[in-house]
Design a protein around this motif. Structure first.
Motif, PDB file in Angstrom:
ATOM      1  N   ALA A 566       0.850  -1.190   0.000  1.00 34.12           N
ATOM      2  CA  ALA A 566       0.000   0.000   0.000  1.00 34.12           C
ATOM      3  C   ALA A 566       0.884   1.237   0.000  1.00 34.12           C
ATOM      4  CB  ALA A 566      -0.906   0.004   1.220  1.00 34.12           C
ATOM      5  N   SER A 567       0.390   2.312  -0.602  1.00 34.14           N
ATOM      6  CA  SER A 567       1.227   3.499  -0.751  1.00 34.14           C
ATOM      7  C   SER A 567       0.404   4.774  -0.698  1.00 34.14           C
ATOM      8  CB  SER A 567       1.987   3.433  -2.082  1.00 34.14           C
ATOM      9  OG  SER A 567       2.622   4.656  -2.371  1.00 34.14           O
ATOM     10  N   LEU A 568       1.097   5.866  -0.405  1.00 32.93           N
ATOM     11  CA  LEU A 568       0.458   7.184  -0.441  1.00 32.93           C
ATOM     12  C   LEU A 568       0.103   7.620  -1.847  1.00 32.93           C
ATOM     13  CD1 LEU A 568       2.246   9.473   2.183  1.00 32.93           C
ATOM     14  CD2 LEU A 568      -0.005   8.437   2.297  1.00 32.93           C
ATOM     15  N   SER A 571      -2.437   3.737  -4.478  1.00 35.05           N
ATOM     16  CA  SER A 571      -2.474   2.462  -5.188  1.00 35.05           C
ATOM     17  C   SER A 571      -2.220   1.286  -4.260  1.00 35.05           C
ATOM     18  CB  SER A 571      -1.422   2.452  -6.296  1.00 35.05           C
ATOM     19  OG  SER A 571      -0.120   2.359  -5.732  1.00 35.05           O
ATOM     20  N   VAL A 572      -2.648   0.108  -4.728  1.00 36.24           N
ATOM     21  CA  VAL A 572      -2.269  -1.165  -4.128  1.00 36.24           C
ATOM     22  C   VAL A 572      -1.589  -1.984  -5.219  1.00 36.24           C
ATOM     23  CG1 VAL A 572      -3.131  -3.380  -3.253  1.00 36.24           C
ATOM     24  CG2 VAL A 572      -4.008  -1.244  -2.311  1.00 36.24           C
ATOM     25  N   LEU A 584       1.099  -6.619 -10.351  1.00 35.39           N
ATOM     26  CA  LEU A 584      -0.300  -6.242 -10.491  1.00 35.39           C
ATOM     27  C   LEU A 584      -0.528  -4.940  -9.733  1.00 35.39           C
ATOM     28  CD1 LEU A 584      -2.016  -9.691  -9.788  1.00 35.39           C
ATOM     29  CD2 LEU A 584      -1.078  -8.827 -11.938  1.00 35.39           C
ATOM     30  N   SER A 585      -1.300  -4.046 -10.300  1.00 34.21           N
ATOM     31  CA  SER A 585      -1.542  -2.771  -9.621  1.00 34.21           C
ATOM     32  C   SER A 585      -2.964  -2.300  -9.853  1.00 34.21           C
ATOM     33  CB  SER A 585      -0.553  -1.700 -10.100  1.00 34.21           C
ATOM     34  OG  SER A 585      -0.778  -1.386 -11.459  1.00 34.21           O
ATOM     35  N   LEU A 586      -3.492  -1.611  -8.875  1.00 39.21           N
ATOM     36  CA  LEU A 586      -4.789  -0.958  -8.972  1.00 39.21           C
ATOM     37  C   LEU A 586      -4.601   0.455  -8.437  1.00 39.21           C
ATOM     38  CD1 LEU A 586      -7.698  -1.316  -9.804  1.00 39.21           C
ATOM     39  CD2 LEU A 586      -8.220  -2.191  -7.520  1.00 39.21           C
ATOM     40  N   LYS A 587      -4.662   1.415  -9.351  1.00 39.41           N
ATOM     41  CA  LYS A 587      -4.354   2.800  -9.001  1.00 39.41           C
ATOM     42  C   LYS A 587      -5.624   3.582  -8.663  1.00 39.41           C
ATOM     43  CE  LYS A 587      -0.204   2.774 -11.878  1.00 39.41           C
ATOM     44  NZ  LYS A 587       0.526   3.386 -13.011  1.00 39.41           N
TER      45      LYS A 587
END
Length: 622
Positions: A566-568, A571-572, A584-587
């Protein structure tokens, strides 16, 4: 970098409405009578009040959303604390039909029955309201007559067009239109006017104020038409304290009022008598205040200051259900193992909730009862016994279950920074505060510190940032703000330090290609290198695609090779130790940043963010 598979959102646990002390919170319903609309932080929310009645729609703003007004089956308008008004498509693509900044802050929005004309009110430098045509964006009159902030606006649902506004100057102003122009002022209220509403026929409108009064007016001329007075309450008042909201039912025969006395009342319009009362107890007087209401189909929804939406049946004195959510950023997250049937989450205000989880669907949300935290919840982790332990900014570690906090409690020496667990394979727990770290023991109704972890002298004055335990309990890791990670064995004895190029803000233990343990280090710069905890050597440094601080890392419990980050940057991402290039990413998942991520069984993730929402994600392989 290559992507093999995808991340897909399957469900969302919707945040609760944002409430502000001493102010009315605006609630509105969609034309189909199935959804309720409100602002939650920087998100405009349109959600069903019953399961299976449609999807939830979330639309983001750059500033806190103060009001959401559905305009039709296809469009909604939302206003924010910076004076922005956005009219957006609710059918799925969220395209903007209109964007304007008519005021410095938007408090309320009204639309005519044809869905073509909009009136917005609030605070401004040159005025307290504006009106415009939705198709052209051009002005359709002047909203005037007030000397202070305008809190509410309502429009007549049929021709001739009329509008009414209520203000902090104790007055309601009546406007003729279109184009809108000032007609008259009523000063029947002796304190702030919090809310105004028109009956569906347009024959009447009502105003509610901080003086406890609810007053009625002729909808066409603005003439006085009496008041709602509770025979069992204070003389000449509808409520004992401030009335924050007033709303008419669809048939216009009844009207609902909600107040700071913690009571919502249903009145017969013709006789001005109370038909039904609901008194709410949210644990304290302030949280129990009813600050908003709206009729949604045949149901009445009343909002507590705590953020709980109470769904009421006008024919019953017992609430039908309560819709609960986080009003503040989600800061702690855990999923009950091994069945992954419950999400336990905490927020920055200290509230802890338990959400049912089945497959990719989220179920009922309930507050964890009992004496919880009085400040931000830093972490929630599961113990080997199946319970949970939480740490908060009130400098306390507490034991809890899915239903309630237990009597287990442990004060901390300084502010907690992280809490880690080796469950379900080990009973080890690790607590890191700003200045110290210790292994904990959780047994039944007791919590105790068993071993203190001593940092090396080179970092003795540094502050701790993050903590992690290996699933076996053989390794513990702590990061400090001098850009180092310190490794300990399962007994708490110091082993070695790893020097980094940036501070480590998240840590997690997993399994390397050969089956040996590995520790993932999430950096403030967004990179995630992997290290061998036994030697301190770098294993790989290929994951550098995150553009902001890494806030949380979690390896899957099944194999320990898939890493969720997890990030600022909102996104995950999911990385694979065996296939480092398969990312894999979900922005744009959580506006304001993703704070926590956790695995919910094989191929399932849950995330919590600054928007107060919890999202359930499915990890799909190619």
């Amino acid at each position: 970098m290559a992507s093999k598979g995808s991340l897909v959102q399957t469900a969302v646990v919707v945040p609760a409405p944002t409430t502000v002390r001493g102010q009315s919170t605006k609630l509105y319903a969609t034309p189909d009578g199935k959804h309720i609309a409100y602002g939650a932080g920087r998100t405009a929310v349109i959600r069903p009040i019953a399961d299976g009645d449609g999807e939830t729609r979330l639309f983001g703003h750059a500033h806190n959303v103060t009001v959401v007004k559905p305009l039709s089956a296809y469009y909604a308008a939302s206003g924010d604390a910076a004076g922005n008004v956005k009219v957006w498509d609710t059918t799925g693509n969220y395209s903007l039909k209109l964007e304007a900044k008519p005021l410095a802050k938007i408090n309320d929005i009204a639309v005519d029955a044809e869905g073509k004309r909009l009136v917005v009110v609030g605070e401004g430098r040159s005025g307290f309201g504006a009106s415009f045509n939705l198709d052209t964006g051009s002005s359709i009159g002047e909203i005037s007559g007030h000397s202070k902030v305008v809190n509410g606006v309502a429009m007549r649902g049929s021709r001739p067009f009329r509008a009414v506004t209520g203000s902090d100057d104790f007055s309601t102003c009546f406007l003729h239109g279109v184009p809108f122009k000032y007609a008259s002022t009523s000063r029947r209220h002796s304190r702030f006017v919090q809310s105004v509403a028109y009956s569906p026929s347009g024959a009447l409108f009502a105003s509610a104020g901080s003086d406890g009064q609810v007053l009625l007016y002729d909808g066409t001329t603005g003439e006085d038409k009496g008041a709602l007075v509770d025979a069992d309450g204070p003389e000449e008042q509808a409520h004992a304290k401030t009335v924050f909201a007033v709303a008419f039912a669809a048939d216009g025969k009844t009207v609902a009022t909600s107040g700071a006395d913690g009571v919502t009342k249903l009145w017969d319009v013709e006789s001005a008598k109370v038909l039904q009362k609901w008194a709410f107890d949210e644990g304290d007087e302030v949280s129990s205040q009813q600050v908003g209401n709206v009729f949604v189909g045949t149901s009445l929804v009343s909002l507590s200051f705590s953020g709980t939406l109470h769904v009421l049946d006008p024919s019953s004195s017992t609430p039908v259900r309560a819709l609960v959510g986080h009003q503040n950023p989600v800061t702690a997250l855990a999923v009950a193992a091994p069945n992954a049937d419950t999400i336990v989450s905490g927020d920055s205000a200290g509230r802890v909730l338990a959400t049912g989880l089945k497959g990719g669907a989220a179920g009922a949300v309930k507050a964890v009862e009992g004496q919880g935290h009085k400040g931000l919840v830093v972490d929630v982790v599961q113990t080997q016994e199946g319970g949970f332990v939480s740490a908060g900014y009130d400098d306390v570690v507490k034991g809890l279950s899915k239903e309630a906090f237990s009597s287990a409690s442990l004060p901390t020496s300084s502010q907690p920074k992280a809490l880690a667990s080796a469950a379900p394979t080990s009973s080890a727990l690790l607590l890191a505060t700003v200045s110290s770290a210790s292994l904990l023991s959780s047994s039944g109704s007791s919590l105790s510190s068993t071993t203190d972890l001593a940092l090396p002298s080179s970092s003795s004055s540094a502050s701790l940032l993050a903590a992690a335990l290996s699933p076996s309990g053989d390794f513990a890791a702590l990061s400090t703000d001098d850009a180092k990670v310190h490794l300990f064995d399962g007994a708490g004895a110091f082993q070695r330090s790893i020097e980094l190029r940036a501070n480590a803000t998240a840590l997690a233990f997993g399994v390397a290609k050969g089956g040996s343990p590995v520790v993932a280090v999430g950096l403030q710069t967004g990179k995630i290198p992997l290290y061998d905890p036994a030697s301190g050597e770098l294993v790989q440094n290929r994951w550098a695609d995150i553009s902001a601080r890494v806030t949380c890392l979690a390896f899957d419990a099944q194999q320990g090779k898939k890493l969720a980050a997890a990030s600022l940057d909102e996104s995950v991402r999911v990385y694979d130790v065996d296939a480092p290039s398969a990312i894999l990413s979900l922005k744009n998942l959580h506006r304001g940043g993703v704070n926590k991520v956790a695995w919910a069984g094989e191929g399932k993730l849950v995330s919590g963010g600054a928007d107060g929402a919890i999202r359930v994600l499915e990890v799909k392989s190619a």
